[in-house]
Structure formats: C-alpha cells, structure tokens
Design a protein around this motif. Structure first.
Motif, PDB file in Angstrom:
ATOM      1  N   GLY A  50       0.817  -1.209   0.000  1.00  0.00           N
ATOM      2  CA  GLY A  50       0.000   0.000   0.000  1.00  0.00           C
ATOM      3  C   GLY A  50       0.852   1.261   0.000  1.00  0.00           C
ATOM      4  N   ALA A  51       1.918   1.267   0.781  1.00  0.00           N
ATOM      5  CA  ALA A  51       2.816   2.424   0.813  1.00  0.00           C
ATOM      6  C   ALA A  51       3.487   2.622  -0.549  1.00  0.00           C
ATOM      7  CB  ALA A  51       3.858   2.245   1.912  1.00  0.00           C
ATOM      8  N   ALA A  52       3.888   1.532  -1.184  1.00  0.00           N
ATOM      9  CA  ALA A  52       4.518   1.629  -2.500  1.00  0.00           C
ATOM     10  C   ALA A  52       3.536   2.180  -3.528  1.00  0.00           C
ATOM     11  CB  ALA A  52       5.034   0.261  -2.934  1.00  0.00           C
ATOM     12  N   VAL A  53       2.284   1.770  -3.476  1.00  0.00           N
ATOM     13  CA  VAL A  53       1.262   2.269  -4.408  1.00  0.00           C
ATOM     14  C   VAL A  53       1.034   3.758  -4.187  1.00  0.00           C
ATOM     15  CG1 VAL A  53      -1.199   2.135  -4.986  1.00  0.00           C
ATOM     16  CG2 VAL A  53       0.148   0.045  -4.743  1.00  0.00           C
ATOM     17  N   VAL A  54       0.981   4.182  -2.931  1.00  0.00           N
ATOM     18  CA  VAL A  54       0.789   5.602  -2.637  1.00  0.00           C
ATOM     19  C   VAL A  54       1.958   6.426  -3.173  1.00  0.00           C
ATOM     20  CG1 VAL A  54       0.688   7.293  -0.754  1.00  0.00           C
ATOM     21  CG2 VAL A  54      -0.738   5.246  -0.674  1.00  0.00           C
ATOM     22  N   VAL A  55       3.176   5.964  -2.958  1.00  0.00           N
ATOM     23  CA  VAL A  55       4.353   6.677  -3.460  1.00  0.00           C
ATOM     24  C   VAL A  55       4.316   6.756  -4.979  1.00  0.00           C
ATOM     25  CG1 VAL A  55       6.877   6.537  -3.687  1.00  0.00           C
ATOM     26  CG2 VAL A  55       5.794   6.177  -1.456  1.00  0.00           C
ATOM     27  N   LEU A  56       3.951   5.667  -5.621  1.00  0.00           N
ATOM     28  CA  LEU A  56       3.858   5.651  -7.083  1.00  0.00           C
ATOM     29  C   LEU A  56       2.795   6.628  -7.584  1.00  0.00           C
ATOM     30  CD1 LEU A  56       4.822   4.319  -9.705  1.00  0.00           C
ATOM     31  CD2 LEU A  56       3.018   2.628  -9.402  1.00  0.00           C
ATOM     32  N   LEU A  57       1.641   6.651  -6.943  1.00  0.00           N
ATOM     33  CA  LEU A  57       0.579   7.572  -7.350  1.00  0.00           C
ATOM     34  C   LEU A  57       1.001   9.027  -7.166  1.00  0.00           C
ATOM     35  CD1 LEU A  57      -2.646   5.797  -6.038  1.00  0.00           C
ATOM     36  CD2 LEU A  57      -1.929   6.126  -8.403  1.00  0.00           C
ATOM     37  N   VAL A  58       1.669   9.335  -6.061  1.00  0.00           N
ATOM     38  CA  VAL A  58       2.142  10.702  -5.833  1.00  0.00           C
ATOM     39  C   VAL A  58       3.161  11.085  -6.903  1.00  0.00           C
ATOM     40  CG1 VAL A  58       3.477  12.162  -4.240  1.00  0.00           C
ATOM     41  CG2 VAL A  58       1.616  10.731  -3.374  1.00  0.00           C
ATOM     42  N   ALA A  59       4.048  10.162  -7.270  1.00  0.00           N
ATOM     43  CA  ALA A  59       5.045  10.437  -8.308  1.00  0.00           C
ATOM     44  C   ALA A  59       4.371  10.682  -9.653  1.00  0.00           C
ATOM     45  CB  ALA A  59       6.028   9.277  -8.396  1.00  0.00           C
ATOM     46  N   VAL A  60       3.360   9.913  -9.997  1.00  0.00           N
ATOM     47  CA  VAL A  60       2.656  10.082 -11.280  1.00  0.00           C
ATOM     48  C   VAL A  60       1.925  11.408 -11.289  1.00  0.00           C
ATOM     49  CG1 VAL A  60       0.739   9.195 -12.674  1.00  0.00           C
ATOM     50  CG2 VAL A  60       2.470   7.625 -11.797  1.00  0.00           C
ATOM     51  N   VAL A  61       1.245  11.764 -10.213  1.00  0.00           N
ATOM     52  CA  VAL A  61       0.539  13.037 -10.144  1.00  0.00           C
ATOM     53  C   VAL A  61       1.516  14.199 -10.250  1.00  0.00           C
ATOM     54  CG1 VAL A  61      -0.831  14.530  -8.617  1.00  0.00           C
ATOM     55  CG2 VAL A  61      -1.456  12.126  -8.913  1.00  0.00           C
ATOM     56  N   ALA A  62       2.644  14.113  -9.573  1.00  0.00           N
ATOM     57  CA  ALA A  62       3.663  15.177  -9.645  1.00  0.00           C
ATOM     58  C   ALA A  62       4.214  15.287 -11.061  1.00  0.00           C
ATOM     59  CB  ALA A  62       4.785  14.898  -8.639  1.00  0.00           C
ATOM     60  N   TRP A  63       4.444  14.155 -11.720  1.00  0.00           N
ATOM     61  CA  TRP A  63       4.981  14.165 -13.090  1.00  0.00           C
ATOM     62  C   TRP A  63       3.979  14.806 -14.060  1.00  0.00           C
ATOM     63  CZ3 TRP A  63       3.647  10.950 -17.431  1.00  0.00           C
ATOM     64  CH2 TRP A  63       4.535  11.075 -18.510  1.00  0.00           C
ATOM     65  N   LEU A  64       2.698  14.469 -13.882  1.00  0.00           N
ATOM     66  CA  LEU A  64       1.662  15.041 -14.743  1.00  0.00           C
ATOM     67  C   LEU A  64       1.496  16.536 -14.469  1.00  0.00           C
ATOM     68  CD1 LEU A  64      -1.035  12.234 -14.693  1.00  0.00           C
ATOM     69  CD2 LEU A  64       0.441  12.884 -16.608  1.00  0.00           C
TER      70      LEU A  64
END
Length: 56
Positions: free
Chosen positions: A39-53
C-alpha cells in the motif's frame, strides 16, 4: 517479576511440559506487514505520477 516464576528451561520436566502445551495457548503470530508495504509503495507511485503530470 514475581518470585514464583519458574523458567521452563530450568529442568527437563518443565521444558517438556512447556514444549507440549496446546497450540491454542501459544501467543498469536504477528499479522503480515506485506499489505502495508504494498500500500505504501502504491501511494508513493501515485504521488510520483501526479507530480509528473502536474509538472509536465
């Protein structure tokens, strides 16, 4: 600690009684932490994708 405590490894008879106790009296195993890590890895990945977008 009380003075009446007897270490189960103190003698062979006590140790055998300790080892042969029913499984229900043993402490429960700790729950798996794998879902928390995933779950923590998914949250980090989602935050990275949102920041990239947002920056892209």
């Amino acid at each position: 600690m009380s003075e009446n405590y007897r270490d189960p490894s103190g003698n062979t008879e006590q140790f055998r009684a300790f080892v042969h106790t029913p499984e229900g009296t043993a402490p429960e195993a700790a729950p798996s932490r794998l879902p928390l890590i995933v779950g923590a890895a998914v949250v980090v990945l989602l935050v990275a994708v949102v920041a990239w977008l947002a920056l892209g």
